[in-house]
Design a protein around this motif. Structure first.
Motif, PDB file in Angstrom:
ATOM      1  N   GLU A 188     -36.035  99.202 -41.004  1.00 11.55           N
ATOM      2  CA  GLU A 188     -37.014  98.234 -40.550  1.00 11.55           C
ATOM      3  C   GLU A 188     -37.440  97.344 -41.698  1.00 11.55           C
ATOM      4  OE1 GLU A 188     -38.599 101.628 -39.792  1.00 11.55           O
ATOM      5  OE2 GLU A 188     -37.469 101.831 -37.949  1.00 11.55           O
ATOM      6  N   HIS A 189     -37.806  96.122 -41.382  1.00 13.19           N
ATOM      7  CA  HIS A 189     -38.294  95.215 -42.407  1.00 13.19           C
ATOM      8  C   HIS A 189     -39.402  94.334 -41.825  1.00 13.19           C
ATOM      9  CE1 HIS A 189     -35.279  92.714 -40.345  1.00 13.19           C
ATOM     10  NE2 HIS A 189     -36.080  91.711 -40.641  1.00 13.19           N
ATOM     11  N   LEU A 190     -40.211  93.790 -42.714  1.00 10.17           N
ATOM     12  CA  LEU A 190     -41.258  92.870 -42.305  1.00 10.17           C
ATOM     13  C   LEU A 190     -40.592  91.585 -41.846  1.00 10.17           C
ATOM     14  CD1 LEU A 190     -44.281  92.294 -42.062  1.00 10.17           C
ATOM     15  CD2 LEU A 190     -44.221  91.500 -44.433  1.00 10.17           C
ATOM     16  N   ALA A 191     -40.760  91.257 -40.565  1.00  7.13           N
ATOM     17  CA  ALA A 191     -40.058  90.117 -39.979  1.00  7.13           C
ATOM     18  C   ALA A 191     -40.956  88.901 -39.786  1.00  7.13           C
ATOM     19  CB  ALA A 191     -39.457  90.520 -38.630  1.00  7.13           C
ATOM     20  N   GLY A 192     -42.257  89.107 -39.837  1.00  9.95           N
ATOM     21  CA  GLY A 192     -43.173  87.999 -39.641  1.00  9.95           C
ATOM     22  C   GLY A 192     -44.602  88.486 -39.564  1.00  9.95           C
ATOM     23  N   TYR A 193     -45.504  87.557 -39.327  1.00  6.96           N
ATOM     24  CA  TYR A 193     -46.912  87.914 -39.239  1.00  6.96           C
ATOM     25  C   TYR A 193     -47.631  86.966 -38.288  1.00  6.96           C
ATOM     26  CZ  TYR A 193     -47.788  83.859 -42.144  1.00  6.96           C
ATOM     27  OH  TYR A 193     -47.855  82.578 -42.611  1.00  6.96           O
ATOM     28  N   CYS A 194     -48.743  87.444 -37.757  1.00  7.74           N
ATOM     29  CA  CYS A 194     -49.637  86.637 -36.938  1.00  7.74           C
ATOM     30  C   CYS A 194     -51.041  86.863 -37.471  1.00  7.74           C
ATOM     31  CB  CYS A 194     -49.623  87.082 -35.478  1.00  7.74           C
ATOM     32  SG  CYS A 194     -48.013  87.103 -34.706  1.00  7.74           S
ATOM     33  N   VAL A 195     -51.791  85.799 -37.598  1.00 11.65           N
ATOM     34  CA  VAL A 195     -53.193  85.911 -37.979  1.00 11.65           C
ATOM     35  C   VAL A 195     -53.999  85.606 -36.723  1.00 11.65           C
ATOM     36  CG1 VAL A 195     -55.026  85.049 -39.469  1.00 11.65           C
ATOM     37  CG2 VAL A 195     -52.687  85.206 -40.343  1.00 11.65           C
ATOM     38  N   ILE A 196     -54.855  86.558 -36.360  1.00 10.27           N
ATOM     39  CA  ILE A 196     -55.700  86.389 -35.186  1.00 10.27           C
ATOM     40  C   ILE A 196     -57.155  86.559 -35.599  1.00 10.27           C
ATOM     41  CG2 ILE A 196     -53.930  87.117 -33.545  1.00 10.27           C
ATOM     42  CD1 ILE A 196     -55.283  89.890 -33.497  1.00 10.27           C
ATOM     43  N   ASP A 197     -58.047  86.033 -34.815  1.00  8.93           N
ATOM     44  CA  ASP A 197     -59.480  86.165 -35.048  1.00  8.93           C
ATOM     45  C   ASP A 197     -60.088  86.631 -33.741  1.00  8.93           C
ATOM     46  OD1 ASP A 197     -62.079  86.039 -35.935  1.00  8.93           O
ATOM     47  OD2 ASP A 197     -62.175  83.849 -35.968  1.00  8.93           O
ATOM     48  N   CYS A 198     -60.307  87.942 -33.634  1.00  7.30           N
ATOM     49  CA  CYS A 198     -60.829  88.492 -32.391  1.00  7.30           C
ATOM     50  C   CYS A 198     -62.085  89.315 -32.679  1.00  7.30           C
ATOM     51  CB  CYS A 198     -59.765  89.302 -31.658  1.00  7.30           C
ATOM     52  SG  CYS A 198     -59.027  90.621 -32.607  1.00  7.30           S
ATOM     53  N   GLU A 199     -62.794  89.652 -31.632  1.00  2.00           N
ATOM     54  CA  GLU A 199     -64.112  90.277 -31.748  1.00  2.00           C
ATOM     55  C   GLU A 199     -64.096  91.726 -32.226  1.00  2.00           C
ATOM     56  OE1 GLU A 199     -67.188  88.896 -31.365  1.00  2.00           O
ATOM     57  OE2 GLU A 199     -66.114  86.985 -31.244  1.00  2.00           O
ATOM     58  N   THR A 200     -63.087  92.503 -31.816  1.00  5.00           N
ATOM     59  CA  THR A 200     -63.121  93.941 -32.110  1.00  5.00           C
ATOM     60  C   THR A 200     -61.743  94.445 -32.545  1.00  5.00           C
ATOM     61  OG1 THR A 200     -62.515  94.591 -29.855  1.00  5.00           O
ATOM     62  CG2 THR A 200     -64.895  94.296 -30.317  1.00  5.00           C
ATOM     63  N   PRO A 201     -61.731  95.572 -33.264  1.00  7.20           N
ATOM     64  CA  PRO A 201     -60.435  96.194 -33.593  1.00  7.20           C
ATOM     65  C   PRO A 201     -59.665  96.597 -32.334  1.00  7.20           C
ATOM     66  CG  PRO A 201     -62.170  97.112 -34.972  1.00  7.20           C
ATOM     67  CD  PRO A 201     -62.850  96.259 -33.928  1.00  7.20           C
ATOM     68  N   GLU A 202     -60.368  96.971 -31.293  1.00  9.42           N
ATOM     69  CA  GLU A 202     -59.706  97.361 -30.047  1.00  9.42           C
ATOM     70  C   GLU A 202     -58.959  96.172 -29.437  1.00  9.42           C
ATOM     71  OE1 GLU A 202     -62.747 100.156 -31.151  1.00  9.42           O
ATOM     72  OE2 GLU A 202     -63.001  98.023 -30.722  1.00  9.42           O
ATOM     73  N   ARG A 203     -59.562  94.993 -29.515  1.00  7.12           N
ATOM     74  CA  ARG A 203     -58.892  93.791 -29.012  1.00  7.12           C
ATOM     75  C   ARG A 203     -57.640  93.509 -29.831  1.00  7.12           C
ATOM     76  NH1 ARG A 203     -56.567  90.569 -25.539  1.00  7.12           N
ATOM     77  NH2 ARG A 203     -56.776  88.342 -25.991  1.00  7.12           N
ATOM     78  N   ALA A 204     -57.725  93.689 -31.140  1.00  7.82           N
ATOM     79  CA  ALA A 204     -56.553  93.469 -31.995  1.00  7.82           C
ATOM     80  C   ALA A 204     -55.424  94.435 -31.621  1.00  7.82           C
ATOM     81  CB  ALA A 204     -56.933  93.621 -33.458  1.00  7.82           C
ATOM     82  N   VAL A 205     -55.756  95.689 -31.334  1.00 12.21           N
ATOM     83  CA  VAL A 205     -54.750  96.668 -30.913  1.00 12.21           C
ATOM     84  C   VAL A 205     -54.138  96.239 -29.581  1.00 12.21           C
ATOM     85  CG1 VAL A 205     -54.405  99.047 -30.108  1.00 12.21           C
ATOM     86  CG2 VAL A 205     -55.717  98.609 -32.205  1.00 12.21           C
ATOM     87  N   GLU A 206     -54.968  95.751 -28.669  1.00 11.44           N
ATOM     88  CA  GLU A 206     -54.480  95.276 -27.371  1.00 11.44           C
ATOM     89  C   GLU A 206     -53.471  94.141 -27.550  1.00 11.44           C
ATOM     90  OE1 GLU A 206     -56.323  92.548 -23.852  1.00 11.44           O
ATOM     91  OE2 GLU A 206     -57.621  94.127 -24.629  1.00 11.44           O
TER      92      GLU A 206
ATOM     93  N   ALA B 151     -51.688  93.446 -30.320  1.00  9.14           N
ATOM     94  CA  ALA B 151     -50.490  93.969 -30.992  1.00  9.14           C
ATOM     95  C   ALA B 151     -49.594  94.733 -30.010  1.00  9.14           C
ATOM     96  CB  ALA B 151     -50.886  94.874 -32.157  1.00  9.14           C
ATOM     97  N   ALA B 152     -50.190  95.463 -29.096  1.00  4.02           N
ATOM     98  CA  ALA B 152     -49.416  96.245 -28.129  1.00  4.02           C
ATOM     99  C   ALA B 152     -48.640  95.353 -27.168  1.00  4.02           C
ATOM    100  CB  ALA B 152     -50.346  97.168 -27.345  1.00  4.02           C
ATOM    101  N   ARG B 153     -49.094  94.126 -26.972  1.00  2.00           N
ATOM    102  CA  ARG B 153     -48.412  93.204 -26.067  1.00  2.00           C
ATOM    103  C   ARG B 153     -47.272  92.460 -26.740  1.00  2.00           C
ATOM    104  NH1 ARG B 153     -52.379  89.350 -23.787  1.00  2.00           N
ATOM    105  NH2 ARG B 153     -50.583  88.676 -22.600  1.00  2.00           N
ATOM    106  N   TRP B 154     -47.210  92.495 -28.059  1.00  2.00           N
ATOM    107  CA  TRP B 154     -46.140  91.804 -28.781  1.00  2.00           C
ATOM    108  C   TRP B 154     -44.837  92.576 -28.557  1.00  2.00           C
ATOM    109  CZ3 TRP B 154     -47.521  87.237 -30.751  1.00  2.00           C
ATOM    110  CH2 TRP B 154     -46.557  86.532 -31.483  1.00  2.00           C
ATOM    111  N   PRO B 155     -43.747  91.916 -28.210  1.00  2.00           N
ATOM    112  CA  PRO B 155     -42.504  92.640 -27.893  1.00  2.00           C
ATOM    113  C   PRO B 155     -42.037  93.595 -28.995  1.00  2.00           C
ATOM    114  CG  PRO B 155     -42.300  90.339 -27.277  1.00  2.00           C
ATOM    115  CD  PRO B 155     -43.608  90.472 -28.015  1.00  2.00           C
ATOM    116  N   ASP B 156     -42.256  93.241 -30.252  1.00  2.00           N
ATOM    117  CA  ASP B 156     -41.787  94.112 -31.340  1.00  2.00           C
ATOM    118  C   ASP B 156     -42.487  95.468 -31.356  1.00  2.00           C
ATOM    119  OD1 ASP B 156     -39.883  92.350 -33.190  1.00  2.00           O
ATOM    120  OD2 ASP B 156     -41.487  91.085 -32.401  1.00  2.00           O
ATOM    121  N   ALA B 157     -43.647  95.578 -30.719  1.00  2.00           N
ATOM    122  CA  ALA B 157     -44.326  96.870 -30.639  1.00  2.00           C
ATOM    123  C   ALA B 157     -43.478  97.862 -29.845  1.00  2.00           C
ATOM    124  CB  ALA B 157     -45.707  96.726 -30.007  1.00  2.00           C
TER     125      ALA B 157
END
Length: 117
Positions: free
Chosen positions: A73-91, A93-99
């Protein structure tokens, strides 16, 4: 920040249609996050074969080609998001196909004082 990890061997097993479908999923998530104001930015990274590792030890510069560690595995890219809670960030990330294909790493961005931004 969402760090996108990928494994080229997995992507090589996918058909063109499957790849287009996954890219469409990622595009839909980016569009949703843009519309909600949570998308800050992101980029894909070049193939690991284009990587340079730079070290300075005892004042001596050493540069090597490729990533530091051998890994599937290798680091293929990144996304910067600004959301209200860590739970939202997990949500998100879980929707991104690479997950589903490899992994997504979620890491808070720190400000200059070492505090989560």
């Amino acid at each position: 920040m969402l760090l996108i990890y990928s494994n080229p061997a997995i992507w090589e097993t996918l058909s063109k249609e499957e790849i287009e479908g996954l890219m469409g999923e990622a595009g839909a998530v980016m569009e949703e996050l843009t519309d909600s104001g949570e998308w800050v930015g992101g980029q894909a990274l070049a193939d690991p074969s284009q990587t340079k590792t730079v070290k300075v030890r005892d004042g001596a510069l050493a540069t090597t080609d490729g990533p530091f560690l051998e890994a599937k595995e290798h680091l293929a890219g990144y996304c910067v998001i600004d959301c209200e809670t860590p739970e939202r960030a997990v949500e998100i990330a879980a929707r991104w196909p690479d997950a589903r294909l490899c992994a997504m790493e979620l890491r808070p961005i720190m400000d200059g004082a070492g505090v989560e931004a």
